[in-house]
Scaffold this active site. Structure first.
Site, PDB file in Angstrom:
ATOM      1  CG  ASP A  44      -7.138  -0.773  -2.317  1.00 50.15           C
ATOM      2  OD1 ASP A  44      -7.099   0.124  -1.216  1.00 50.15           O
ATOM      3  OD2 ASP A  44      -7.244  -1.589  -1.436  1.00 50.15           O
ATOM      4  CD  GLU A  86     -10.743  -5.678   5.571  1.00 48.63           C
ATOM      5  OE1 GLU A  86     -11.097  -6.908   4.867  1.00 48.63           O
ATOM      6  OE2 GLU A  86      -9.170  -6.035   5.268  1.00 48.63           O
ATOM      7  CD  GLU A 133      -3.046   0.768   0.678  1.00 50.43           C
ATOM      8  OE1 GLU A 133      -2.535   1.828   0.005  1.00 50.43           O
ATOM      9  OE2 GLU A 133      -4.491   0.577   0.041  1.00 50.43           O
TER      10      GLU A 133
END
Length: 306
Positions: free
Chosen positions: A213, A137, A33
């Site tokens: 994302d 999540e 990321e």
């Protein structure tokens, strides 16, 4: 399209440019990321949230350097003293690559210990915008914050389970907030004080395109989005029209950045997270760093003052 665009197979769009990404570094990240091009050392920096660690990739030599992080690290932003501001679990830290030290600066969300910091961007004023998310999540406990001159502010953007982005327009006047599980992106106006106004819908993601994302804006205000489970990254014009599609040989594209000498080399992080043995066997490049070329250059990330 008034009020934003719906990315769905039922809605016609102009024929986008199709590109194919190539693997450039064997990382094998669980959750790569936060890629960011740092001009001062002509290198790409990014993280593996779940390792947890910070990586530096030198495209000139192909060298990958790695620093262990004390906890899940979502992002880093360069600072003018040669270090970085880092989002580590529930706090902001200063990361010094010369020593490998992470020193806590500010606690972000003591009231939600199940959260972690997830993604970030710098605006033209030097303000750092970032989001939190439920590490499990599931619960809508993720908020968007900004940090500037040592002051931490929670915005009025409604909470969601997984925030991503936020992406900031080149003029610093629009924030694109990604609701990953809600599969939508909203655009918020920003005033000079960093206050967000009423949103407008920007994108609603179709059922077959994965989850939005990480997101960034290029120098023309186009919005690049990586799609987790979508096998692609896409660029959208400010009106929501899809202009570019980049196909990958892996499913989970987490975020891209634009850099290189002319700002037109894209680097993309990917993730092996969530793939079972069969999927991993079919996607041997999952978690690697990828690259491709683009027509519109990125916005250089200037260092902030810590």
């Amino acid at each position: 399209m008034p009020g934003g665009a719906k990315m769905s197979h039922e809605v016609p769009v102009e024929s986008p440019v199709e590109i194919r990404a190539e693997s450039i570094c064997d990382v094998g990240a669980t959750l790569g990321e936060g890629p960011i091009w740092i001009a001062r050392d002509a290198a790409l920096w990014f993280v593996d949230i779940k390792a947890p660690c910070v990586h530096r990739f030198d495209p000139a030599t192909g060298t990958l350097d790695t620093w262990e992080a004390p906890d899940q690290v979502g992002w880093i932003i360069p600072a003018d003293d040669g270090g970085f501001l880092a989002g580590v679990r529930g706090a902001l830290h200063r990361f010094d690559p010369a020593t490998g030290a992470f020193d806590q600066i500010a606690v972000v969300h003591a009231e939600t210990p199940g959260n972690r910091l997830n993604d970030a961007a710098r605006d033209p004023t030097g303000r750092v915008w970032f989001g939190t998310m439920d590490n499990a999540e599931s619960e809508d406990t993720g908020h968007v914050y900004h940090w500037h001159d040592g002051e931490l502010t929670k915005t009025d953007i409604p909470p969601v389970a997984i925030t991503n982005g936020p992406a900031i327009s080149p003029d610093g006047r629009t924030l694109y907030a990604v609701d990953t599980l809600g599969k939508r992106i909203d655009a918020y106006p920003i005033d000079a004080a960093g206050t967000v106004g009423e949103p407008r819908p920007f994108l609603t993601i179709g059922p077959d395109d994965g989850h939005p994302d990480g997101a960034i804006c290029d120098s023309e205000g186009g919005v690049w989005v990586g799609f987790f489970g979508g096998w692609a990254a896409r660029r959208f014009a400010p009106d929501g029209t899809c202009t570019d599609i980049v196909r990958f040989p892996v499913a989970n594209i987490t975020k891209i950045t634009l850099g290189g000498p002319d700002g037109r080399t894209a680097y993309a992080t990917t993730a092996a997270k969530g793939l079972d043995d069969e999927a991993l066997a079919a996607q041997p490049l999952a978690g690697n760093l990828f690259t491709f070329r683009v027509a519109v250059p990125g916005v250089p990330v200037e260092p902030i003052t810590l």
